[in-house]
Design a protein around this motif. Structure first.
Motif, PDB file in Angstrom:
ATOM      1  N   VAL A  85      -1.010  -6.865  -7.363  1.00  0.00           N
ATOM      2  CA  VAL A  85      -1.016  -5.556  -7.223  1.00  0.00           C
ATOM      3  C   VAL A  85      -2.655  -5.213  -8.217  1.00  0.00           C
ATOM      4  CG1 VAL A  85      -0.524  -3.044  -7.320  1.00  0.00           C
ATOM      5  CG2 VAL A  85       1.586  -4.843  -7.824  1.00  0.00           C
ATOM      6  N   GLU A  86      -2.946  -5.063  -6.444  1.00  0.00           N
ATOM      7  CA  GLU A  86      -4.406  -4.285  -5.980  1.00  0.00           C
ATOM      8  C   GLU A  86      -4.729  -3.174  -6.829  1.00  0.00           C
ATOM      9  OE1 GLU A  86      -7.286  -6.705  -5.860  1.00  0.00           O
ATOM     10  OE2 GLU A  86      -6.164  -7.871  -5.152  1.00  0.00           O
ATOM     11  N   GLU A  87      -5.983  -2.275  -7.210  1.00  0.00           N
ATOM     12  CA  GLU A  87      -5.789  -1.087  -7.793  1.00  0.00           C
ATOM     13  C   GLU A  87      -5.917   0.075  -6.449  1.00  0.00           C
ATOM     14  OE1 GLU A  87      -9.823  -0.325  -9.809  1.00  0.00           O
ATOM     15  OE2 GLU A  87      -9.942   1.625  -9.500  1.00  0.00           O
ATOM     16  N   GLY A  88      -4.871   1.075  -6.462  1.00  0.00           N
ATOM     17  CA  GLY A  88      -4.511   1.750  -6.185  1.00  0.00           C
ATOM     18  C   GLY A  88      -3.367   1.495  -4.574  1.00  0.00           C
ATOM     19  N   ASN A  89      -2.452   0.595  -5.572  1.00  0.00           N
ATOM     20  CA  ASN A  89      -1.648   0.103  -4.615  1.00  0.00           C
ATOM     21  C   ASN A  89      -0.054  -0.201  -5.365  1.00  0.00           C
ATOM     22  OD1 ASN A  89      -2.549  -0.447  -2.660  1.00  0.00           O
ATOM     23  ND2 ASN A  89      -3.082  -2.896  -2.185  1.00  0.00           N
ATOM     24  N   VAL A  90       0.742  -0.714  -4.559  1.00  0.00           N
ATOM     25  CA  VAL A  90       2.447   0.110  -5.262  1.00  0.00           C
ATOM     26  C   VAL A  90       2.526  -1.136  -6.507  1.00  0.00           C
ATOM     27  CG1 VAL A  90       4.413   0.443  -5.786  1.00  0.00           C
ATOM     28  CG2 VAL A  90       2.697   1.503  -3.564  1.00  0.00           C
TER      29      VAL A  90
ATOM     30  N   GLU B 199      15.359  11.509  -5.996  1.00  0.00           N
ATOM     31  CA  GLU B 199      13.554  11.321  -5.265  1.00  0.00           C
ATOM     32  C   GLU B 199      13.004   9.593  -5.564  1.00  0.00           C
ATOM     33  OE1 GLU B 199      10.281  14.210  -6.191  1.00  0.00           O
ATOM     34  OE2 GLU B 199      11.688  15.134  -5.809  1.00  0.00           O
ATOM     35  N   CYS B 200      12.099   8.842  -4.718  1.00  0.00           N
ATOM     36  CA  CYS B 200      12.349   7.739  -4.595  1.00  0.00           C
ATOM     37  C   CYS B 200      10.943   7.408  -4.836  1.00  0.00           C
ATOM     38  CB  CYS B 200      12.608   6.951  -3.315  1.00  0.00           C
ATOM     39  SG  CYS B 200      12.319   5.236  -4.207  1.00  0.00           S
ATOM     40  N   ASN B 201       9.978   7.771  -5.889  1.00  0.00           N
ATOM     41  CA  ASN B 201       8.229   8.234  -5.407  1.00  0.00           C
ATOM     42  C   ASN B 201       7.107   6.229  -6.336  1.00  0.00           C
ATOM     43  OD1 ASN B 201       8.196  10.487  -4.595  1.00  0.00           O
ATOM     44  ND2 ASN B 201       9.126  10.782  -6.617  1.00  0.00           N
ATOM     45  N   PRO B 202       6.382   6.344  -5.648  1.00  0.00           N
ATOM     46  CA  PRO B 202       5.343   4.923  -5.726  1.00  0.00           C
ATOM     47  C   PRO B 202       5.382   4.728  -7.312  1.00  0.00           C
ATOM     48  CG  PRO B 202       4.087   6.572  -4.243  1.00  0.00           C
ATOM     49  CD  PRO B 202       5.742   6.635  -4.898  1.00  0.00           C
ATOM     50  N   ILE B 203       4.943   3.841  -7.982  1.00  0.00           N
ATOM     51  CA  ILE B 203       4.529   4.328  -8.957  1.00  0.00           C
ATOM     52  C   ILE B 203       2.922   3.507  -8.696  1.00  0.00           C
ATOM     53  CG2 ILE B 203       3.760   3.199 -11.518  1.00  0.00           C
ATOM     54  CD1 ILE B 203       6.759   2.990 -11.686  1.00  0.00           C
ATOM     55  N   ILE B 204       1.469   3.364  -8.375  1.00  0.00           N
ATOM     56  CA  ILE B 204       0.315   3.297  -8.125  1.00  0.00           C
ATOM     57  C   ILE B 204      -0.232   3.309  -9.550  1.00  0.00           C
ATOM     58  CG2 ILE B 204      -1.937   4.441  -7.008  1.00  0.00           C
ATOM     59  CD1 ILE B 204       1.027   4.329  -4.902  1.00  0.00           C
ATOM     60  N   SER B 205      -0.829   1.912  -8.870  1.00  0.00           N
ATOM     61  CA  SER B 205      -1.315   1.268  -9.886  1.00  0.00           C
ATOM     62  C   SER B 205      -2.860   1.805  -9.951  1.00  0.00           C
ATOM     63  CB  SER B 205      -1.677   0.372 -10.425  1.00  0.00           C
ATOM     64  OG  SER B 205      -1.678  -0.977 -11.436  1.00  0.00           O
ATOM     65  N   SER B 206      -3.715   2.683 -11.588  1.00  0.00           N
ATOM     66  CA  SER B 206      -4.963   2.078 -11.402  1.00  0.00           C
ATOM     67  C   SER B 206      -5.696   1.105 -11.949  1.00  0.00           C
ATOM     68  CB  SER B 206      -5.113   3.528 -12.093  1.00  0.00           C
ATOM     69  OG  SER B 206      -4.669   3.297 -13.693  1.00  0.00           O
ATOM     70  N   VAL B 207      -5.439   0.100 -12.263  1.00  0.00           N
ATOM     71  CA  VAL B 207      -5.599  -1.206 -12.795  1.00  0.00           C
ATOM     72  C   VAL B 207      -4.977  -2.438 -11.734  1.00  0.00           C
ATOM     73  CG1 VAL B 207      -5.959  -0.280 -15.062  1.00  0.00           C
ATOM     74  CG2 VAL B 207      -3.928  -1.859 -13.905  1.00  0.00           C
ATOM     75  N   TYR B 208      -5.360  -3.707 -11.982  1.00  0.00           N
ATOM     76  CA  TYR B 208      -5.568  -4.869 -11.229  1.00  0.00           C
ATOM     77  C   TYR B 208      -4.096  -4.865 -11.887  1.00  0.00           C
ATOM     78  CZ  TYR B 208      -5.525  -9.650  -9.600  1.00  0.00           C
ATOM     79  OH  TYR B 208      -4.656 -10.491  -9.270  1.00  0.00           O
TER      80      TYR B 208
ATOM     81  N   ARG C 298       1.235  -0.789   0.171  1.00  0.00           N
ATOM     82  CA  ARG C 298      -0.188   0.025   0.106  1.00  0.00           C
ATOM     83  C   ARG C 298       0.287   1.215  -0.025  1.00  0.00           C
ATOM     84  NH1 ARG C 298      -1.819  -0.065   4.849  1.00  0.00           N
ATOM     85  NH2 ARG C 298      -0.590  -2.076   5.308  1.00  0.00           N
ATOM     86  N   PRO C 299       0.520   2.791  -0.761  1.00  0.00           N
ATOM     87  CA  PRO C 299       1.198   3.841  -0.455  1.00  0.00           C
ATOM     88  C   PRO C 299       1.865   3.571   0.678  1.00  0.00           C
ATOM     89  CG  PRO C 299      -1.141   3.637  -2.065  1.00  0.00           C
ATOM     90  CD  PRO C 299      -0.803   2.780  -1.310  1.00  0.00           C
ATOM     91  N   GLU C 300       0.588   3.359   1.632  1.00  0.00           N
ATOM     92  CA  GLU C 300       1.510   4.488   2.885  1.00  0.00           C
ATOM     93  C   GLU C 300       2.546   3.540   3.768  1.00  0.00           C
ATOM     94  OE1 GLU C 300      -1.710   3.700   2.132  1.00  0.00           O
ATOM     95  OE2 GLU C 300      -2.321   2.430   3.539  1.00  0.00           O
ATOM     96  N   GLU C 301       2.675   2.328   3.235  1.00  0.00           N
ATOM     97  CA  GLU C 301       3.076   1.555   3.881  1.00  0.00           C
ATOM     98  C   GLU C 301       5.287   1.394   3.147  1.00  0.00           C
ATOM     99  OE1 GLU C 301       2.704  -2.871   2.652  1.00  0.00           O
ATOM    100  OE2 GLU C 301       5.048  -3.242   3.918  1.00  0.00           O
ATOM    101  N   PHE C 302       4.709   2.277   1.654  1.00  0.00           N
ATOM    102  CA  PHE C 302       5.854   2.075   0.513  1.00  0.00           C
ATOM    103  C   PHE C 302       6.696   3.444   1.110  1.00  0.00           C
ATOM    104  CE2 PHE C 302       7.929   4.461  -2.883  1.00  0.00           C
ATOM    105  CZ  PHE C 302       8.141   3.641  -3.229  1.00  0.00           C
TER     106      PHE C 302
END
Lengths: 348, 348
Positions: free
Chosen positions: A244-249, A227-236, A186-190
């Motif tokens: 990777v669930e939608e909304g996760n990394v 900088e190190c940023n998450p790529i948040i997926s908008s698909v499964y 999940r993004p917050e864990e990232f």
């Protein structure tokens, strides 16, 4: 002339991949392997690789390098155990004090002096004392975001800025890489993991940027920023080793800059994720040089990281053996190249 | 430390372009120029280049190299007079017998042993006797259709075939190139001139192919084969130095092959013409490697030939000065790179 004798230290994906590659090549033989994984110790490399031994010397995987180096003479050791200079240092020291050349896959060893100039000096001086050579290499750092850009500047009268962009897929990789890159979390864990140092993303921007600036004669105003940023997926998204669930990394997007005379003149962009094509991302390696002339290079799809690193390490063996002693880098040695003939023909 | 001292022999488009580039660089100075063109002899290079001399040493263009070499010590000579090994040989010999390193723009000198192994041996041995180094380089041969492909094979475990394609525009070039490449002539004249040797097209396929095959360890079955065909324009084309009527020659399309084990494994495709975009041709440099992995590289537009050759020759100066003595090639030396700092910092 005897075959080129190679030790492999670390028999994970990289080390075992190099073994497979070496077994297809002429004029070279594997004379020792060690790995800390108890499931491999005391087994034949042919059993682990699932390759027939036919006509080749047996090689039993040992737990400790001491068991190999005392029993066998070797021309070179491929050290495939670490990412960081500080972790690799004692191992490199042990090998070179036994008068054996080293190629390390540790990303930071590609340009050790970028972050550890004192350790780099020590390695250089121990290597010289023992008449052997140390090189760090791999696909990245080592080629795609540094050496290749440097080669292209060779066609330039002037260079104003360099951008290296590597957009690659993590889909072929196994559970270790998925864990290291935070795929599926999940993004917050990232952000928690980035802050506590357990998610490093790509390692090598400091090394690539310093290699480039040293090569062409630019002086960095200050240490590089990244900088190190998450790529948040908008698909499964799903691979054999990650989900990777939608909304996760889905992976990590890293950017880095080298500032020269107040300007961001060296820029690195490196998003790595699983199944990038599900969101219309085309993978590739891109180098854009602004200067005289401008140069816009692309390699599509990207050169794959696994095979690429394996190939770079094996292909540099002759150059390292031929080199004058010391800690060397990819900008000191002749260009890498595939080895399709007998490796002994390439030794001076 | 004194500045790096450079002689330029041949002050045409390439030699004068290198002079302009050198005058922008730190830690290097031009100490002598010679050219057979009577309109330049005894004139200042600054007058010919239309650049202010401000603070720089005067350099008067001489007719003969003997007038320069006896008067000045130099670290290196840039020899910009010829395309062929046989034409360049005596000049190279003269320079190296005077203990001066040489970089030659002669296309055949990029890999002299491809067609003239005996002359290459002689140059190598004279250079060694005199403790200096000889290199042939340029954009092509020298980088785009050979060294760059070789570098990319460094990321390959196996290589099955290599295709180098350079699609470039001749529009920026002057009357000499138009004449050499037959731009504007009728198709029947094209073949007459190819047959009588007065229209060479691109020079360098033998050198590029042999450099590639030697680098990766392939053995050619036989000398390379090549074809030189006219690019017939279906539209009217015009540049400041050439005019092509519909149905006439807009340039030269060359193809070449290196055969290994009965297969055309190294393939060169090099169409050069004025105003290619008038018929929808996009210029670029393309390298396609079939192997493990496949690599598809493109650089769009192509790296321009003029600037590229000038830059490659100047940028290789430190590597040539640092090299061990003898006849060297681009695959023996560290990678080319732009020089944005003081050239003296790059001398060992």
């Amino acid at each position: 002339m005897e075959k080129v004798k190679v030790i492999i230290w670390g028999f994970g994906a990289m080390g075992s991949g190099m073994a497979k590659m070496l077994l297809k090549k002429q004029g070279v033989e594997i004379v020792g392997v060690c790995d800390k994984d108890t499931s491999k110790i005391n087994k034949s490399i042919f059993e682990i690789l699932n390759i027939k031994q036919t006509g080749r010397k047996e090689v039993i995987i040992k737990k400790n390098i001491e068991e190999i180096v005392t029993n066998n003479y070797a021309d070179i050791a491929l050290l495939c155990t670490d990412s960081y200079v500080k972790e690799a240092y004692e191992k490199i020291k042990y090998i070179i004090e036994n008068k054996i050349n080293v190629i390390s896959t540790a990303e930071e060893m590609v340009y050790a002096k970028a972050q550890y100039p004192e350790i780099a000096k020590q390695i250089n001086s121990i290597a010289k004392e023992n008449g052997v050579t140390v090189l760090g290499t791999g696909i990245n750092p080592g080629l795609m975001m540094d050496l290749l850009a440097i080669v292209l500047t060779g066609a330039c009268e002037e260079v104003n800025s360099i951008e290296c962009k590597r957009v690659n897929s993590l889909s072929p990789f196994g559970p270790t890489v998925m864990e290291e890159q935070g795929v599926g979390i999940r993004p917050e864990e990232f952000y928690t993991r980035v802050n506590n140092g357990s998610l490093a993303g790509h390692i090598g921007f400091s090394e690539s940027i310093k290699m480039i600036t040293d090569a062409i004669g630019w002086k960095l105003d200050k240490p590089i920023s990244q900088e190190c940023n998450p790529i948040i997926s908008s698909v499964y998204r799903k691979t054999p080793f990650a989900e990777v669930e939608e909304g996760n990394v889905a992976g990590v997007n890293m950017i880095g800059h080298g500032v020269i005379n107040g300007e961001k003149k060296v820029n690195m962009i490196h998003p790595q994720q699983i199944e990038p094509e599900l969101e219309g991302v085309n993978t590739g390696d891109y180098i854009n040089i602004k200067g005289n002339p401008n140069i816009n290079m692309s390699i599509k799809p990207e050169i794959p990281g696994g095979i690429g690193t394996i190939a770079m390490c094996v292909n540099m063996i002759p150059h390292v053996i031929n080199s004058k002693a010391g800690l060397r880098t990819m900008i000191d040695l002749p260009v890498p190249r595939a080895i399709m003939g007998d490796m002994r023909d390439l030794i001076d």
